[in-house]
Design an enzyme around this catalytic site. Structure first.
Site, PDB file in Angstrom:
ATOM      1  CE1 TYR A 170     107.110 -47.835 -32.442  1.00 19.11           C
ATOM      2  CE2 TYR A 170     107.479 -45.499 -32.885  1.00 19.11           C
ATOM      3  CZ  TYR A 170     107.808 -46.819 -33.086  1.00 19.11           C
ATOM      4  OH  TYR A 170     108.831 -47.151 -33.950  1.00 19.11           O
ATOM      5  CE  LYS A 174     110.353 -48.508 -30.992  1.00 12.91           C
ATOM      6  NZ  LYS A 174     111.105 -49.783 -31.042  1.00 12.91           N
TER       7      LYS A 174
END
Length: 300
Positions: A170, A174
């Site tokens: 993640y 990002k």
């Protein structure tokens, strides 16, 4: 008259959480909204159009205009069809808010290839694909003498900007979105498109179980605080704001990210045995990366 009156917006992942708040706020400010949501679980499983349909009905009940879209935004053809749906239904496109995402948290050594691939695909490709198709529409409009005052608003995360244990997939996605934002802001400025990103801090199903919050902290994590920033960035008033990463967005404020900076410099050498002294001197004078404390590691 709202600050986004007459503008056309796509919001991905708009069936729940912060995406829902974005869609409602943009509609409240006068935008016509394509409410995109595949309707899967927080881990990316399944599909259900009912959350997106509920948001559309809420917008329409308040007197706004909205339609449902159930595209998988990481699928190239579906992302293109979503952009085209906005154009065909509302006569154009002015705003793209890339918000859809999933979580598959694991320590890196326990993370499966599927955990990695799917999170990167949904977040990173799921930002690139809609941006690509929207930007090509805006490029053609510009060439035809109909340049639109367009906006892309991407979603980064504190996990990507500062690091968070258990979120290598993640966080990497990002962080990639933050870099993607900086680069595309430079590329698209010539056709009137601004590109910004923000790292929301909100209480949603994506953060359930991560921490217990109550009182003022819970109130300040209401997604509406972030939605107000999104609506402003989507408005004509924000035409001069681009290439910005808002490293924190919540009820306690909007922090403008300062990005990577050059720190102390060590003298270079062709001799590996001469590297250590100057390098350790520079390291001692440098601050640690955000999220890393000096006592994180045991130094020899």
């Amino acid at each position: 008259m709202g600050i986004c009156e007459g503008r056309v917006a796509i919001v991905t992942g708009a069936g729940r959480g912060v995406g829902r708040a974005y869609a409602l706020k943009l509609a409240e400010e006068g935008a016509k909204v394509v409410v995109n949501d595949l309707g899967g679980t927080a881990a990316g499983d399944g599909a259900d159009l009912s959350p997106a349909q509920e948001v559309v009905e809420e917008i329409r009940k308040a007197g706004g205009e909205a339609i449902v879209n159930g595209a998988d935004i990481s699928d190239w053809a579906q992302a293109q069809a979503m952009v085209q749906q906005a154009i065909d239904t509302f006569g154009g496109l002015d705003i793209l808010v890339n918000n859809a995402g999933i979580l598959r948290d694991r320590m890196m050594v326990n993370m499966s290839e599927d955990d990695w691939d799917l999170v990167i695909k949904v977040h990173l490709k799921g930002t690139f694909a809609p941006c690509h198709h929207a930007a090509n529409y805006w490029r053609l409009e510009s060439k035809a003498g109909r340049q639109r005052d367009a906006r892309i608003i991407n979603t980064s995360s504190g996990s990507g900007l500062f690091g968070n244990i258990g979120q290598a997939n993640y966080g990497a996605a990002k962080a990639g979105i933050a870099s993607f934002t900086l680069i595309t802001a430079r590329e698209l400025s010539r056709i009137g498109v601004t590109v910004n990103a923000l790292a929301p801090r909100a209480q949603t199903r994506m953060t359930e179980g991560l921490r217990e919050v109550s009182g003022e902290m819970l109130e300040r994590r209401d997604p509406e605080w972030i939605a107000a920033l999104v609506a402003f960035l989507a408005s004509p008033a924000a035409s001069d704001i681009t290439g910005r990463i808002f490293a924190e967005a919540w009820g306690f404020g909007y922090t403008v990210g300062d990005g990577w900076k050059h720190g102390p410099r060590a003298a270079a050498s062709r001799d590996a045995s001469e590297v250590e002294g100057p390098l350790r001197h520079a390291l001692a004078a440098a601050g640690y990366n955000a999220g890393i404390e000096r006592d994180t590691f045991v130094n020899p």
